[in-house]
Write a protein that holds these residues in place. Structure first.
Motif, PDB file in Angstrom:
ATOM      1  N   GLY A  68     -12.324  73.821  -6.475  1.00  0.00           N
ATOM      2  CA  GLY A  68     -13.637  74.381  -6.188  1.00  0.00           C
ATOM      3  C   GLY A  68     -14.775  73.391  -6.281  1.00  0.00           C
ATOM      4  N   LEU A  69     -14.468  72.096  -6.205  1.00  0.00           N
ATOM      5  CA  LEU A  69     -15.540  71.085  -6.228  1.00  0.00           C
ATOM      6  C   LEU A  69     -15.774  70.514  -4.826  1.00  0.00           C
ATOM      7  CD1 LEU A  69     -14.795  69.080  -9.507  1.00  0.00           C
ATOM      8  CD2 LEU A  69     -16.544  70.821  -9.115  1.00  0.00           C
ATOM      9  N   GLY A  70     -15.148  71.105  -3.834  1.00  0.00           N
ATOM     10  CA  GLY A  70     -15.276  70.603  -2.467  1.00  0.00           C
ATOM     11  C   GLY A  70     -16.641  70.908  -1.871  1.00  0.00           C
ATOM     12  N   PRO A  71     -16.810  70.575  -0.578  1.00  0.00           N
ATOM     13  CA  PRO A  71     -18.103  70.705   0.064  1.00  0.00           C
ATOM     14  C   PRO A  71     -18.363  72.067   0.719  1.00  0.00           C
ATOM     15  CG  PRO A  71     -16.593  69.535   1.497  1.00  0.00           C
ATOM     16  CD  PRO A  71     -15.824  69.888   0.261  1.00  0.00           C
ATOM     17  N   ILE A  99     -21.214  59.220  -1.717  1.00  0.00           N
ATOM     18  CA  ILE A  99     -20.484  60.056  -0.738  1.00  0.00           C
ATOM     19  C   ILE A  99     -20.815  59.588   0.674  1.00  0.00           C
ATOM     20  CG2 ILE A  99     -20.175  62.396   0.157  1.00  0.00           C
ATOM     21  CD1 ILE A  99     -20.842  63.427  -2.668  1.00  0.00           C
ATOM     22  N   ARG A 100     -22.120  59.309   0.902  1.00  0.00           N
ATOM     23  CA  ARG A 100     -22.530  58.809   2.225  1.00  0.00           C
ATOM     24  C   ARG A 100     -21.787  57.514   2.572  1.00  0.00           C
ATOM     25  NH1 ARG A 100     -28.238  59.646   1.691  1.00  0.00           N
ATOM     26  NH2 ARG A 100     -28.633  61.581   2.813  1.00  0.00           N
ATOM     27  N   PRO A 109     -20.724  60.014  10.269  1.00  0.00           N
ATOM     28  CA  PRO A 109     -21.874  60.449   9.474  1.00  0.00           C
ATOM     29  C   PRO A 109     -21.463  61.543   8.500  1.00  0.00           C
ATOM     30  CG  PRO A 109     -22.014  61.330  11.713  1.00  0.00           C
ATOM     31  CD  PRO A 109     -20.800  60.450  11.675  1.00  0.00           C
ATOM     32  N   MET A 110     -22.150  61.588   7.353  1.00  0.00           N
ATOM     33  CA  MET A 110     -21.797  62.595   6.348  1.00  0.00           C
ATOM     34  C   MET A 110     -22.244  63.982   6.810  1.00  0.00           C
ATOM     35  SD  MET A 110     -23.086  62.979   2.416  1.00  0.00           S
ATOM     36  CE  MET A 110     -24.475  64.027   2.830  1.00  0.00           C
ATOM     37  N   PRO A 111     -21.334  64.962   6.843  1.00  0.00           N
ATOM     38  CA  PRO A 111     -21.780  66.318   7.168  1.00  0.00           C
ATOM     39  C   PRO A 111     -22.734  66.824   6.093  1.00  0.00           C
ATOM     40  CG  PRO A 111     -19.367  66.141   7.183  1.00  0.00           C
ATOM     41  CD  PRO A 111     -19.897  64.890   6.565  1.00  0.00           C
ATOM     42  N   ASP A 112     -23.685  67.645   6.496  1.00  0.00           N
ATOM     43  CA  ASP A 112     -24.697  68.123   5.553  1.00  0.00           C
ATOM     44  C   ASP A 112     -24.080  68.863   4.361  1.00  0.00           C
ATOM     45  OD1 ASP A 112     -27.376  67.572   5.476  1.00  0.00           O
ATOM     46  OD2 ASP A 112     -27.916  69.692   5.791  1.00  0.00           O
ATOM     47  N   ASN A 113     -22.978  69.554   4.658  1.00  0.00           N
ATOM     48  CA  ASN A 113     -22.251  70.281   3.609  1.00  0.00           C
ATOM     49  C   ASN A 113     -21.966  69.458   2.366  1.00  0.00           C
ATOM     50  OD1 ASN A 113     -21.867  72.847   4.367  1.00  0.00           O
ATOM     51  ND2 ASN A 113     -19.851  72.549   5.329  1.00  0.00           N
ATOM     52  N   ASN A 114     -21.672  68.180   2.592  1.00  0.00           N
ATOM     53  CA  ASN A 114     -21.238  67.351   1.469  1.00  0.00           C
ATOM     54  C   ASN A 114     -22.334  67.094   0.445  1.00  0.00           C
ATOM     55  OD1 ASN A 114     -19.071  66.628   3.674  1.00  0.00           O
ATOM     56  ND2 ASN A 114     -18.243  65.964   1.695  1.00  0.00           N
ATOM     57  N   ARG A 115     -23.590  67.424   0.811  1.00  0.00           N
ATOM     58  CA  ARG A 115     -24.662  67.329  -0.191  1.00  0.00           C
ATOM     59  C   ARG A 115     -24.321  68.168  -1.418  1.00  0.00           C
ATOM     60  NH1 ARG A 115     -29.775  65.621   1.357  1.00  0.00           N
ATOM     61  NH2 ARG A 115     -30.769  66.963  -0.169  1.00  0.00           N
ATOM     62  N   ARG A 116     -23.609  69.270  -1.174  1.00  0.00           N
ATOM     63  CA  ARG A 116     -23.240  70.152  -2.295  1.00  0.00           C
ATOM     64  C   ARG A 116     -22.506  69.397  -3.400  1.00  0.00           C
ATOM     65  NH1 ARG A 116     -22.558  75.648  -1.386  1.00  0.00           N
ATOM     66  NH2 ARG A 116     -20.748  75.617  -2.744  1.00  0.00           N
ATOM     67  N   PRO A 130     -11.711  58.057  -7.642  1.00  0.00           N
ATOM     68  CA  PRO A 130     -11.378  56.950  -6.724  1.00  0.00           C
ATOM     69  C   PRO A 130     -10.686  57.437  -5.450  1.00  0.00           C
ATOM     70  CG  PRO A 130     -10.343  56.657  -8.887  1.00  0.00           C
ATOM     71  CD  PRO A 130     -10.882  58.030  -8.852  1.00  0.00           C
ATOM     72  N   ASN A 131     -10.144  58.645  -5.455  1.00  0.00           N
ATOM     73  CA  ASN A 131      -9.348  59.107  -4.310  1.00  0.00           C
ATOM     74  C   ASN A 131      -9.984  60.220  -3.487  1.00  0.00           C
ATOM     75  OD1 ASN A 131      -7.135  57.353  -4.986  1.00  0.00           O
ATOM     76  ND2 ASN A 131      -6.690  58.733  -6.672  1.00  0.00           N
ATOM     77  N   GLY A 132     -11.280  60.485  -3.703  1.00  0.00           N
ATOM     78  CA  GLY A 132     -11.904  61.560  -2.936  1.00  0.00           C
ATOM     79  C   GLY A 132     -13.409  61.533  -3.099  1.00  0.00           C
ATOM     80  N   THR A 133     -14.083  62.518  -2.459  1.00  0.00           N
ATOM     81  CA  THR A 133     -15.549  62.509  -2.494  1.00  0.00           C
ATOM     82  C   THR A 133     -16.115  63.190  -3.730  1.00  0.00           C
ATOM     83  OG1 THR A 133     -15.521  64.482  -1.123  1.00  0.00           O
ATOM     84  CG2 THR A 133     -15.876  62.393   0.002  1.00  0.00           C
TER      85      THR A 133
END
Ligand code: ATP
Ligand code: MG
Length: 425
Positions: A68-71, A99-100, A109-116, A130-133
């Motif tokens: 549950g820590l995803g975007p 993340i950017r 480009p970073m999707p806006d969702n990933n701001r979360r 080290p293995n993910g955003t």
């Protein structure tokens, strides 16, 4: 020290996905002296999540939650913990930048969702991923430390190891847990348990107490021993005497005290003696050959194996006399022995094994019921054949047949005294 684990994700409330993260986390926590007192699987619902985070705050020294820590919209762990602890979520510019940059390296480009994923509950420390955003989060409350990790196991596990090294081990002090796995075969779970009962009591009364758990599948029993003690007391050494206690009671029915499986143990014996093996398998369909060749280096002693399922195959490939099959039946000690000798003679190996039986569910009779398996083994001048009656479905019958064949070989290779010892009991 008491821990509560929370696996977050609606998919694990369906029949399609099982939670495995908590198994990994439990093993790691046990090693540093934490006891897992509760595990919860909860779906991606903010109210459910908040309730599950709130409850253990009154009793747990540690909460570890994964997922549950995803975007995406359904990744609500950050929101839930912020609500429960009544702290705001702040955008962390450094995390956002990281993340950017991660996206930039992949040229997108970073999707806006990933701001979360850059939203951090105030007061939380960030755990590098080290293995993910998604970074992990470490939060301390008055009594409870909270660790929030992403769901994918390959991201979660290395992050948790880092947490243990840097933060948790200090809280746990110098206590360490040592474990041993003792494996045996040839006895039922209840027989094993009855024989081991007196030991359990003695072990429990020791300081520190030794904890024993029995794990049984058909054909294989594992006794898991664990002791918790300060590092200085050398917990691994405290288990030595418990293993010796078991050896005294179970003798040669124990095939491994170091977690090795039966095919590895038998393979080692063949290698040590410099001898080779050939197999003739009917009802096991090559399972014994497969298990023996799962062991690295098995080419040093496995010569060949044939799967001779039909009567004709036994005649053509092994030279089993048709008249013998006619007189004794394909599932008989005579045919098992003819198979063992047939393959051994053709291969020119020291050891030959023949397995023939009725795996079921069809094909059984009153005289030869489903689960009846004849196994013959020839080791140089030594010949043995036995009829076993196994319970369980097809797969279990096959496994037990392979297991029993391996165990017959092991006892023959150990020599007369060990064999008698095992059979007396
Ligand atoms: P992501 O950024 O990948 O979305 P996340 O922290 O949001 O990370 P989830 O979306 O909850 O994590 O889970 C991602 C994947 O990780 C799931 O599809 C599942 O395959 C795996 N996963 C999650 N939780 C567990 C678990 N408890 N046990 C095993 N696998 C899990
Ligand atoms: Mg997700």
């Amino acid at each position: 020290l008491k821990a509560c684990l929370i696996a977050i994700g609606s998919e694990m409330l369906t029949p399609l996905r099982a939670d495995t993260n908590t198994l990994i986390v439990t093993a790691r926590l046990n090693d540093i002296g934490y006891h897992v007192r509760l595990k919860v699987i909860v779906g991606d619902d903010i109210d459910d999540l908040a309730r599950q985070f709130d409850a253990p705050l009154s009793w747990a020294d540690l909460i570890v939650a994964t997922g549950g820590l995803g975007p995406t919209e359904d990744d609500l762990t950050r929101e839930a913990i912020a609500r429960v602890l009544r702290v705001p979520l702040d955008l962390d510019e450094q995390v956002l930048e990281r993340i950017r940059a991660r996206f930039a390296r992949r040229g997108i480009p970073m999707p806006d969702n990933n701001r979360r994923q850059a939203m951090v509950p105030r007061g939380a420390a960030l755990l590098d991923n080290p293995n993910g955003t998604a970074p992990g989060l470490w939060i301390e409350t008055a009594r409870t430390a909270i660790v929030l990790l992403p769901g994918p196991p390959r991201e979660m596990a290395p992050m948790f190891d880092a947490v243990i090294r840097h933060r948790l081990a200090q809280r746990a002090g110098s206590v360490r847990v040592a474990r041993r796995v003792v494996k045996l075969t040839g006895l039922s779970e209840s027989e094993t348990d009855a024989k081991a009962q007196p030991l359990y009591g003695r072990w429990r009364d020791r300081t520190p107490p030794i904890d024993a758990t029995i794990l049984a599948t058909m054909g294989q029993i594992e006794l898991h021993l664990a002791v918790q003690a300060p590092q200085s007391a050398e917990p691994a050494r405290l288990l030595e005497s418990a293993v010796a206690d078991l050896q005294e009671i179970f003798g040669a029915t124990i095939y491994s005290v170091d977690d090795r499986n039966l095919e590895t143990v038998v393979g080692q014996m063949l290698r040590d003696r410099g001898i080779t093996i050939a197999l003739a398998e009917s009802c096991t369909g090559g399972l014994l050959a497969s298990r023996l060749t799962d062991v690295p280096g098995s080419s040093g002693y496995v010569d060949r194996a044939v799967v001779c399922y039909s009567n004709q195959a036994k005649i053509d490939l092994l030279g089993v006399p048709a008249a013998l099959i006619g007189a004794s039946g394909a599932v008989s000690e005579d045919v098992a022995m003819a198979m063992a000798k047939g393959i051994r003679g053709r291969a020119g190996t020291n050891v030959g094994v023949g397995i023939t039986g009725i795996a079921g569910p069809g094909g059984g009779s009153a005289e030869k019921p489903v689960g009846m398996v004849c196994i013959a083994a020839v080791v140089d001048q030594d010949e043995r054949v036995r009829t076993f009656q196994f319970l369980g479905g097809r797969e279990l019958v096959k496994f037990q047949a392979a297991q029993s064949a391996l165990n017959m070989l092991r006892l023959m290779l150990l020599g007369e005294s060990a064999r008698e010892w095992a059979e007396r009991r």
